[in-house]
Design a protein around this motif. Structure first.
Motif, mmCIF file in Angstrom:
data_model
loop_
_atom_site.group_PDB
_atom_site.id
_atom_site.type_symbol
_atom_site.label_atom_id
_atom_site.label_comp_id
_atom_site.label_asym_id
_atom_site.label_seq_id
_atom_site.Cartn_x
_atom_site.Cartn_y
_atom_site.Cartn_z
ATOM 1 N N ALA A 173 47.327 27.675 48.299
ATOM 2 C CA ALA A 173 48.595 27.478 47.588
ATOM 3 C C ALA A 173 48.418 27.767 46.098
ATOM 4 O O ALA A 173 49.366 28.116 45.413
ATOM 5 C CB ALA A 173 49.079 26.055 47.796
ATOM 6 N N ALA A 174 47.205 27.594 45.587
ATOM 7 C CA ALA A 174 46.952 27.869 44.166
ATOM 8 C C ALA A 174 45.664 28.689 44.058
ATOM 9 O O ALA A 174 44.652 28.210 43.542
ATOM 10 C CB ALA A 174 46.837 26.574 43.383
ATOM 11 N N ALA A 175 45.722 29.915 44.555
ATOM 12 C CA ALA A 175 44.528 30.777 44.530
ATOM 13 C C ALA A 175 44.108 31.040 43.087
ATOM 14 O O ALA A 175 44.956 31.261 42.217
ATOM 15 C CB ALA A 175 44.834 32.083 45.249
ATOM 16 N N ASP A 176 42.795 31.016 42.836
ATOM 17 C CA ASP A 176 42.303 31.242 41.472
ATOM 18 C C ASP A 176 41.849 32.684 41.245
ATOM 19 O O ASP A 176 41.659 33.107 40.103
ATOM 20 C CB ASP A 176 41.166 30.267 41.137
ATOM 21 C CG ASP A 176 39.992 30.356 42.118
ATOM 22 O OD1 ASP A 176 40.189 30.790 43.284
ATOM 23 O OD2 ASP A 176 38.869 29.995 41.721
ATOM 24 N N GLY A 177 41.689 33.459 42.345
ATOM 25 C CA GLY A 177 41.175 34.820 42.203
ATOM 26 C C GLY A 177 41.996 35.720 41.297
ATOM 27 O O GLY A 177 41.435 36.382 40.411
ATOM 28 N N PRO A 178 43.338 35.778 41.480
ATOM 29 C CA PRO A 178 44.126 36.699 40.652
ATOM 30 C C PRO A 178 43.986 36.427 39.155
ATOM 31 O O PRO A 178 43.814 37.357 38.357
ATOM 32 C CB PRO A 178 45.561 36.467 41.148
ATOM 33 C CG PRO A 178 45.389 36.005 42.561
ATOM 34 C CD PRO A 178 44.132 35.180 42.562
ATOM 35 N N GLN A 179 44.039 35.149 38.754
ATOM 36 C CA GLN A 179 43.919 34.846 37.315
ATOM 37 C C GLN A 179 42.505 35.165 36.814
ATOM 38 O O GLN A 179 42.321 35.686 35.711
ATOM 39 C CB GLN A 179 44.261 33.375 37.047
ATOM 40 C CG GLN A 179 44.317 33.036 35.553
ATOM 41 C CD GLN A 179 45.397 33.829 34.824
ATOM 42 O OE1 GLN A 179 46.550 33.842 35.241
ATOM 43 N NE2 GLN A 179 45.022 34.533 33.743
ATOM 44 N N ASN A 180 41.480 34.848 37.622
ATOM 45 C CA ASN A 180 40.108 35.184 37.211
ATOM 46 C C ASN A 180 39.956 36.687 37.022
ATOM 47 O O ASN A 180 39.304 37.144 36.064
ATOM 48 C CB ASN A 180 39.101 34.699 38.258
ATOM 49 C CG ASN A 180 38.867 33.205 38.191
ATOM 50 O OD1 ASN A 180 39.165 32.559 37.183
ATOM 51 N ND2 ASN A 180 38.345 32.627 39.263
ATOM 52 N N LEU A 181 40.543 37.463 37.931
ATOM 53 C CA LEU A 181 40.445 38.918 37.828
ATOM 54 C C LEU A 181 41.179 39.428 36.579
ATOM 55 O O LEU A 181 40.653 40.284 35.844
ATOM 56 C CB LEU A 181 41.005 39.563 39.102
ATOM 57 C CG LEU A 181 40.880 41.069 39.224
ATOM 58 C CD1 LEU A 181 39.435 41.540 39.057
ATOM 59 C CD2 LEU A 181 41.419 41.540 40.590
#
Ligand code: ASP
Length: 271
Positions: A87-95
């Motif tokens: 529900a709150a994936a961190d991958g996109p922001q890290n990328l």
């Protein structure tokens, strides 16, 4: 990458070097990755590189690339602690943050960008098995924070000569064998004796505290050293560094964590 914040205007080239669970990282993949990074770093129109990587051995790959590339341009490793289905994936922001760092003229060298924080390859360690903010630079502190796509730099990016040139790495099959053993209450000589019998080239001991080693294990390591096995002494403590003392029987690993000391010793012993 469609939908990632702040990417408009960035010219991206992508390639897949490997796809594996990073717990299974191997020397052959490291060799290819280092060579592909060296290739792209040499292109004039490339400002920096982002490497997506599983989190489990990210600090090892970061230190390896730091040791064989010592690049002036940024090489940024990032990944995700949560799956894309979360529900709150961190991958996109890290990328997005990693791309912002790779494109920034303020960044240089190999680093890990995670949870809005920039960690030097030399210092970074995964310190949590579950939290999105899973990485720490220990008492060295982070290099910078990424805020709305901009870098807030806290300290100088560590530079340094490469321990080995990425272009001269031997085939994975010819890499030396370096193992890690740990000190603990009741540690004995058996594992070290078995490793020496098995033909190991180097041993890193993850000592307790300031790199202290149980006398029985230390005796076995000293004998291994006399017989030609290279030994380095690090600490299983997460913070601080091993301070050498007069009369040390085993050379210290210069402040490196056990896994990074192993990589340094691998590169030192390579043909
Ligand atoms: N097992 C995964 C890996 O390190 C965990 C992750 O991607 O964070 O490859």
């Amino acid at each position: 990458m469609r939908g990632l914040p702040g990417l408009a205007g960035l010219a991206l080239h992508t390639e897949q070097v490997a796809q594996l669970d990073s717990k299974d990282m191997d020397f052959a993949t490291w060799c290819v990755l280092a060579q592909r990074c060296a290739h792209w770093l040499a292109q004039q129109d490339v400002a920096g590189i982002v490497v997506t990587h599983g989190t489990d051995t990210m600090e090892e790959t970061a230190f390896f690339l730091h040791s064989v590339l010592a690049p002036a341009k940024p090489v940024v490793l990032t990944g995700a602690m949560r799956p894309a289905t979360s529900a709150a994936a961190d991958g996109p922001q890290n990328l997005a943050d990693a791309l912002a760092v790779a494109a920034s003229p303020l960044a240089q060298g190999v680093c890990v960008v995670f949870a809005g924080t920039v960690h030097a390859a030399l210092d970074v360690q995964k310190v949590h098995g579950y939290r999105p903010d899973a990485f720490s630079s220990g008492d060295a502190g982070p290099l910078a924070y990424v805020e709305e796509g901009r870098l807030r730099v806290l300290r100088a990016w560590p530079q340094g000569p490469a321990l080995r040139n990425a272009g001269s790495l031997p085939d994975a099959a010819r890499w030396p064998r370096v193992e890690i053993v740990m000190n603990f209450a009741g540690a004995g000589p058996a594992i070290v004796e078995a490793l020496v019998k098995d033909g190991v080239d180097g041993i890193v001991v993850a000592g307790t505290g300031n790199g202290s080693v149980h006398h029985a294990l230390e005796g076995a390591l000293a004998r291994a050293q006399e017989q030609g096995t290279s030994v380095r002494r690090s600490s299983r403590c997460l913070l601080g560094r091993v301070l050498p003392q007069a009369g040390d029987r085993l050379p210290d690993a210069g402040g490196l964590s056990p896994v990074k000391a192993r990589i340094a010793l691998l590169l030192e012993l390579m043909p």
